[in-house]
Design a protein around this motif. Sequence first.
Motif, PDB file in Angstrom:
ATOM      1  N   PHE A 140      42.650  34.060  37.173  1.00  0.00           N
ATOM      2  CA  PHE A 140      41.785  34.271  36.019  1.00  0.00           C
ATOM      3  C   PHE A 140      42.535  35.139  35.013  1.00  0.00           C
ATOM      4  O   PHE A 140      43.007  36.221  35.352  1.00  0.00           O
ATOM      5  CB  PHE A 140      40.491  34.959  36.452  1.00  0.00           C
ATOM      6  N   VAL A 141      42.620  34.665  33.778  1.00  0.00           N
ATOM      7  CA  VAL A 141      43.335  35.379  32.715  1.00  0.00           C
ATOM      8  C   VAL A 141      42.370  35.599  31.552  1.00  0.00           C
ATOM      9  O   VAL A 141      41.711  34.651  31.109  1.00  0.00           O
ATOM     10  CB  VAL A 141      44.565  34.576  32.243  1.00  0.00           C
ATOM     11  N   PRO A 142      42.246  36.821  31.045  1.00  0.00           N
ATOM     12  CA  PRO A 142      41.308  37.062  29.937  1.00  0.00           C
ATOM     13  C   PRO A 142      41.784  36.419  28.634  1.00  0.00           C
ATOM     14  O   PRO A 142      42.931  35.971  28.522  1.00  0.00           O
ATOM     15  CB  PRO A 142      41.277  38.587  29.828  1.00  0.00           C
ATOM     16  N   HIS A 143      40.888  36.402  27.656  1.00  0.00           N
ATOM     17  CA  HIS A 143      41.224  35.792  26.369  1.00  0.00           C
ATOM     18  C   HIS A 143      40.682  36.648  25.231  1.00  0.00           C
ATOM     19  O   HIS A 143      39.843  37.541  25.439  1.00  0.00           O
ATOM     20  CB  HIS A 143      40.638  34.379  26.265  1.00  0.00           C
ATOM     21  N   TYR A 144      41.153  36.358  24.030  1.00  0.00           N
ATOM     22  CA  TYR A 144      40.603  36.990  22.835  1.00  0.00           C
ATOM     23  C   TYR A 144      40.801  36.068  21.637  1.00  0.00           C
ATOM     24  O   TYR A 144      41.548  35.075  21.705  1.00  0.00           O
ATOM     25  CB  TYR A 144      41.219  38.370  22.578  1.00  0.00           C
ATOM     26  N   ILE A 145      40.100  36.399  20.557  1.00  0.00           N
ATOM     27  CA  ILE A 145      40.228  35.655  19.297  1.00  0.00           C
ATOM     28  C   ILE A 145      41.102  36.469  18.361  1.00  0.00           C
ATOM     29  O   ILE A 145      40.837  37.642  18.101  1.00  0.00           O
ATOM     30  CB  ILE A 145      38.840  35.416  18.661  1.00  0.00           C
ATOM     31  N   GLU A 146      42.153  35.850  17.871  1.00  0.00           N
ATOM     32  CA  GLU A 146      43.081  36.550  17.000  1.00  0.00           C
ATOM     33  C   GLU A 146      42.439  36.858  15.651  1.00  0.00           C
ATOM     34  O   GLU A 146      41.724  36.025  15.080  1.00  0.00           O
ATOM     35  CB  GLU A 146      44.350  35.725  16.791  1.00  0.00           C
ATOM     36  N   TRP A 170      35.310  41.238  29.120  1.00  0.00           N
ATOM     37  CA  TRP A 170      34.808  41.965  27.952  1.00  0.00           C
ATOM     38  C   TRP A 170      35.226  43.434  28.032  1.00  0.00           C
ATOM     39  O   TRP A 170      35.640  44.029  27.027  1.00  0.00           O
ATOM     40  CB  TRP A 170      33.297  41.841  27.858  1.00  0.00           C
ATOM     41  N   GLN A 171      35.121  44.021  29.227  1.00  0.00           N
ATOM     42  CA  GLN A 171      35.586  45.395  29.418  1.00  0.00           C
ATOM     43  C   GLN A 171      37.072  45.498  29.117  1.00  0.00           C
ATOM     44  O   GLN A 171      37.528  46.459  28.480  1.00  0.00           O
ATOM     45  CB  GLN A 171      35.304  45.842  30.857  1.00  0.00           C
ATOM     46  N   TRP A 172      37.855  44.522  29.594  1.00  0.00           N
ATOM     47  CA  TRP A 172      39.300  44.489  29.327  1.00  0.00           C
ATOM     48  C   TRP A 172      39.563  44.521  27.824  1.00  0.00           C
ATOM     49  O   TRP A 172      40.419  45.285  27.341  1.00  0.00           O
ATOM     50  CB  TRP A 172      39.907  43.233  29.961  1.00  0.00           C
ATOM     51  N   LEU A 173      38.836  43.726  27.064  1.00  0.00           N
ATOM     52  CA  LEU A 173      39.012  43.683  25.622  1.00  0.00           C
ATOM     53  C   LEU A 173      38.721  45.050  25.001  1.00  0.00           C
ATOM     54  O   LEU A 173      39.496  45.548  24.166  1.00  0.00           O
ATOM     55  CB  LEU A 173      38.102  42.620  25.014  1.00  0.00           C
ATOM     56  N   GLY A 191      44.677  50.799  21.565  1.00  0.00           N
ATOM     57  CA  GLY A 191      45.526  50.372  20.471  1.00  0.00           C
ATOM     58  C   GLY A 191      46.428  49.201  20.795  1.00  0.00           C
ATOM     59  O   GLY A 191      47.326  48.866  20.017  1.00  0.00           O
ATOM     60  N   GLN A 192      46.185  48.543  21.933  1.00  0.00           N
ATOM     61  CA  GLN A 192      46.995  47.386  22.300  1.00  0.00           C
ATOM     62  C   GLN A 192      46.543  46.113  21.591  1.00  0.00           C
ATOM     63  O   GLN A 192      47.299  45.142  21.520  1.00  0.00           O
ATOM     64  CB  GLN A 192      46.955  47.163  23.823  1.00  0.00           C
ATOM     65  N   LEU A 193      45.320  46.112  21.103  1.00  0.00           N
ATOM     66  CA  LEU A 193      44.813  45.035  20.278  1.00  0.00           C
ATOM     67  C   LEU A 193      44.125  45.657  19.067  1.00  0.00           C
ATOM     68  O   LEU A 193      43.569  46.764  19.163  1.00  0.00           O
ATOM     69  CB  LEU A 193      43.809  44.161  21.049  1.00  0.00           C
ATOM     70  N   PRO A 194      44.125  44.969  17.919  1.00  0.00           N
ATOM     71  CA  PRO A 194      43.463  45.508  16.731  1.00  0.00           C
ATOM     72  C   PRO A 194      41.980  45.766  16.982  1.00  0.00           C
ATOM     73  O   PRO A 194      41.333  45.061  17.767  1.00  0.00           O
ATOM     74  CB  PRO A 194      43.672  44.411  15.687  1.00  0.00           C
TER      75      PRO A 194
END
Length: 403
Positions: free
Chosen positions: A394-400, A134-137, A144-147
Amino acid sequence: MRRIPQTPRPAWRERCDEVGFSFYDLESEGGRPYWNETAAYAFTLPEIELLESATKELFDRCMDAVEHIVRQGRFDEFGIPGRYHELVRASWDDDDPTVYGRFDLAYDGGSGVKLLEFNADTPTSLVESAAAQWQWLDDLKAAGQLPAGTDQFNGLHELLIEQWEHVRQARWGLAPGALLHLASLHDSGDGALIVEDFDTVAYMAETVKAAGFEPKLVFMEDLRWDVDSQRFLDGDDVPVKQIFKLYPWEWMITEQFGGFLTVSRGTTQWVEPAWKLLLSNKQLLVVLWELFPDHPNLLPAFTTPDALAGRSYVSKPRLGREGANVTVFGADGAVEASATGAYGDEGFVHQERAAFADLPGKTAVIGSWIVGETPAGIDMRETSGPITGDLAEFVPHYIEETS
């Protein structure tokens, strides 16, 4: 689901330290760190909704399976010694509360979500799932690396606090400030602290504190049975009335103080409860398939491989961990992959091999968390081979975001 290369944060180690996640450099495949933010898994919202629905469905069917096992007295199939049958039965009948668990799922990238196993008693990867990714996100959005509107399937922290508060108030009837012990194993005999377990329990203590408990971290080695008071005490001779333990029930019932677990039922309340012995054992996979054949989220599973002749399948020790002693067989019966380990004396189950999403050079297992009865989020662990073992990353994830 897509695997997308990412640029690691310049001070990612320091950032992980800030949320209490310190074992990021555990060695994984190729000597790389366990925490891998050189990539991320991107999901669409419909995919997340599919995983959430499958997780809730699997939890409900697992509850059906426990009810069946208890009513039919099928404890011997799970290798539970006779003197503990009544303990498990009473724990279930008295509705001893659960806090969390983690399903390991195979996802084929389309509509297929299949249960691999249920880490129901002592699931790890909690602090990295709830806090670190969550911190990574947040950091990537800030950079600015993710919207800015990018989300993540991750309600673990808030749901854990809610569930612990429910347990404290509604289930145990305890006032704010009630003591809760939290225990993990200090070491494996070499004297070196098991940092992964300690960090996990320390993180859980944060959620416990927020839920109104007064947490006390202890080590399993320091718990003892006091003959005079007929109860468990910690190293400071404080009675252990309520305790969260990151320590498997199947170990507890084989150890010297195991016999006191039945005697202490009226004085010590354990989380996770004793009925989780039926869910943390891979014999559960056999019972689930027996009760719900052809269920869309289950794989055929049997106590012998005969019924899987002509199909690729996987043999798993009933109490194995981190892929140890797992063997993958091809449709012709030839061994395609295997892992060594210390498990297997307890017997094996044989499960049809799952289909995974086509990710060149990677097998990605989804860890789907349940808190109470609520799907709470996912984590991603990947390997280059078909067995997800202790060298998985372990690799983080996100919702596009969708337009």
